[in-house]
Design an enzyme around this catalytic site. Structure first.
Site, PDB file in Angstrom:
ATOM      1  N   GLU A 205       0.817  -1.231   0.000  1.00 13.20           N
ATOM      2  CA  GLU A 205       0.000   0.000   0.000  1.00 13.20           C
ATOM      3  C   GLU A 205       0.842   1.269   0.000  1.00 13.20           C
ATOM      4  O   GLU A 205       0.940   1.974   1.008  1.00 13.20           O
ATOM      5  CB  GLU A 205      -0.956   0.005   1.195  1.00 13.20           C
ATOM      6  CG  GLU A 205      -1.986  -1.084   1.134  1.00 13.20           C
ATOM      7  CD  GLU A 205      -3.266  -0.764   1.913  1.00 13.20           C
ATOM      8  OE1 GLU A 205      -3.327   0.287   2.557  1.00 13.20           O
ATOM      9  OE2 GLU A 205      -4.192  -1.590   1.849  1.00 13.20           O
ATOM     10  N   GLU A 392      -5.257  -8.399   0.445  1.00 16.84           N
ATOM     11  CA  GLU A 392      -5.977  -8.020   1.667  1.00 16.84           C
ATOM     12  C   GLU A 392      -7.433  -7.738   1.332  1.00 16.84           C
ATOM     13  O   GLU A 392      -7.732  -7.129   0.306  1.00 16.84           O
ATOM     14  CB  GLU A 392      -5.419  -6.735   2.306  1.00 16.84           C
ATOM     15  CG  GLU A 392      -4.171  -6.918   3.121  1.00 16.84           C
ATOM     16  CD  GLU A 392      -3.727  -5.635   3.809  1.00 16.84           C
ATOM     17  OE1 GLU A 392      -4.576  -4.827   4.214  1.00 16.84           O
ATOM     18  OE2 GLU A 392      -2.501  -5.447   3.918  1.00 16.84           O
TER      19      GLU A 392
HETATM   20  C1  NOJ Z   1      -4.336  -2.033   4.814  1.00 19.77           C
HETATM   21  C2  NOJ Z   1      -3.017  -2.195   5.481  1.00 19.77           C
HETATM   22  O1  NOJ Z   1      -2.103  -2.828   4.641  1.00 19.77           O
HETATM   23  C3  NOJ Z   1      -3.109  -2.887   6.827  1.00 19.77           C
HETATM   24  O2  NOJ Z   1      -1.906  -2.709   7.461  1.00 19.77           O
HETATM   25  C4  NOJ Z   1      -4.290  -2.345   7.590  1.00 19.77           C
HETATM   26  O3  NOJ Z   1      -4.340  -2.803   8.899  1.00 19.77           O
HETATM   27  C5  NOJ Z   1      -5.551  -2.694   6.850  1.00 19.77           C
HETATM   28  N1  NOJ Z   1      -5.528  -2.072   5.551  1.00 19.77           N
HETATM   29  C6  NOJ Z   1      -6.838  -2.240   7.534  1.00 19.77           C
HETATM   30  O4  NOJ Z   1      -6.849  -0.856   7.608  1.00 19.77           O
END
Ligand code: NOJ
Length: 486
Positions: A205, A392
């Site tokens: 991200e 994710e």
């Molecule tokens: C994206 C992130 O990569 C992760 O670290 C985070 O906890 C989750 N989204 C939820 O916000």
């Protein structure tokens, strides 16, 4: 073979439990095309679909001063009063550094096929560059061995936001040197783990950690002017490209390299040809600073025009590195970006959500299951991607532990079931999604939201470190066992 009609008849006569894979195999013999075909059925995913879960180093490990680990920007940031809800820090988090064996057992009980973890850069290079710290790397050696012994395939992310503080002190992502340092670190780790780890992701991200230099909400908490932010963003994509090259140079043959990017998933507001065409155009432009430049090796004209005098400074060699082909694309997808057709030169416009738009506990987490259909579908179509993972997807919920020791997180199950239905829709049409990583295995440090928002399918009592499977863990175990919707 049990075709659609006979599956229904079968379920009516014997109950749907009889359609679980074990029961089914009694009737669908080896000669059955269903047993061997790679085509998904009405409610099943293709055989071999990789069901996984994900976490990240700073969010779960704790042990921040152990075995020679250096400080990261998140250690520094979370210790500044007022930066994180309730002034929470990742000092202990889930204590996963000490409890990883127990956590691998949780994964095994779920039936996970794969697990995505991240390596903490400051464990391996406490100063970011220079002399490696073998004890830091050893933790990941132990974790990988434990996963493999449990029959779980490790997927390794190299950067999930915990930049060594020593590098931040020299400019962090504002400096091109950080991109080079990342590549050296990535090559080193891949060189040591790729005898057992076959999939590496460079950065997680990018837009989120670049936010640490623009909104200041994330570490290191800076608010740079647009030119500075654009340069940070450029260094992030450059680090990815140089990282891909370094991993290829040091890893064992057969290692696959990609990234885990939270690409905006463009979703046509209505599924008509004109809105779909608009969403397709939008998918490129709304991801221009990240996925698009990585897949195409150039910034779009609209991106550069929009940046104007604030555009990043780059060389041809940078662009070549950034566009180094990847073996797969990981997409972190939580929310939709609704798009409509528009008469403007761009040909599309975002549909902003009204205040009443439903969301999960995190206010930003708008519920839009179609994102899991359109996001990978459009990406595969635009960039001809052959291997995609949903690296994710998941949801925050209020998660009350009841006196009988259960967490009835029906909202998370609702979220997951709807998103997986849309994922199934795409896979059934041939969208090349090969696996899905649920965020997250267990409640953990949710960055600026601290421990206030829980994303796990295991409830963690942070006072005792006790893990309890939530109802959603039982739901996910069922999905995995059926290799299909539950
Ligand atoms: C994206 C992130 O990569 C992760 O670290 C985070 O906890 C989750 N989204 C939820 O916000």
């Amino acid at each position: 073979m049990l075709n659609r009609f006979s599956r229904r008849t079968f379920a009516r006569l014997f109950g749907s439990a009889a359609l679980a894979p074990t029961a089914l195999s009694t009737f669908a013999t080896a000669a059955s095309p269903e047993a061997t075909s790679t085509a998904p059925t009405e409610r099943h995913f293709p055989p071999g679909f990789l069901w996984g879960s994900a976490t990240a180093s700073y969010q779960v490990e704790g042990a921040v001063t152990e075995d020679g680990r250096g400080p990261s920007i998140w250690d520094t940031f979370s210790h500044i009063p007022g930066k994180v809800k309730n002034n929470d820090t990742g000092d202990i988090a889930d204590d996963h550094y000490h409890r990883y064996k127990e956590d691998v057992q949780l994964m095994k009980a779920l039936g996970l096929k794969t697990y995505r973890f991240s390596v903490a850069w400051p464990r391996v290079f406490p100063q970011g560059i220079g002399t490696p710290n073998p004890k830091g790397l050893d933790f990941y050696n132990r974790l990988v061995d434990e996963l493999l012994a449990a029959g779980i395939q490790p997927y390794c992310t190299l950067y999930h936001w915990d930049l060594p503080q020593a590098l931040e002190d020299k400019g962090g992502w504002q400096s091109r040197d950080t991109s080079e340092a990342f590549a050296a670190y990535a090559g080193y780790v891949a060189g040591h783990l790729s005898d057992r780890v076959k999939y590496f992701m460079t950065l997680n991200e990018m837009s989120s950690f670049v936010g640490g230099y623009s909104s200041g909400r994330h570490a290191p908490g800076l608010k740079l002017a647009p030119a500075g932010v654009n340069q940070v963003r450029h260094h992030a994509v450059l680090a990815h490209g140089l990282g891909v090259q370094a991993i290829r140079a040091h890893a064992k043959p057969g290692t696959k390299v990609g990234l885990a990017e939270n690409a905006n998933a463009a979703v046509p507001i209505i599924e008509t040809p004109e809105h779909i065409a608009a969403a397709t155009k939008a998918m490129r432009e709304i991801n221009a600073g990240y996925l698009t430049v990585i897949m195409e090796g150039r910034y779009t004209d609209a991106y550069l025009a929009h940046a104007g005098a604030d555009a990043p400074k780059f060389t041809d060699a940078d662009m070549k590195a950034i566009g180094t082909p990847v073996d797969f694309v990981g997409m972190n997808i939580y929310t939709p970006s609704f798009i409509r057709a528009d008469d403007s030169p761009a040909g599309f416009a975002r549909v902003l959500s009204p205040e009443s738009y439903p969301h999960m506990m995190s206010p930003w987490l708008h519920v839009g299951p179609e994102a899991l259909y359109w996001g990978p579908k459009l990406a595969a179509q635009i960039w001809n991607i052959k291997e995609i993972y949903i690296t994710e997807n998941g949801a925050s919920s209020t998660d009350v532990l009841t006196p009988n020791g259960n967490v009835y997180d029906s909202d998370r199950i609702m979220y997951l079931r709807n998103y997986l239905t849309q994922l199934h829709r795409g896979v059934s049409e041939g969208v090349p999604v090969r696996g899905y990583f649920l965020w997250s295995l267990m409640d953990n440090f949710e960055w600026a939201d601290g421990y206030a928002y829980r994303f796990g399918i295991h409830y963690v009592d942070f006072a005792t470190q006790k893990r309890t499977p939530k109802m959603s863990a039982h739901f996910y175990r069922e999905v995995i066992a059926r290799n299909g919707l539950a």
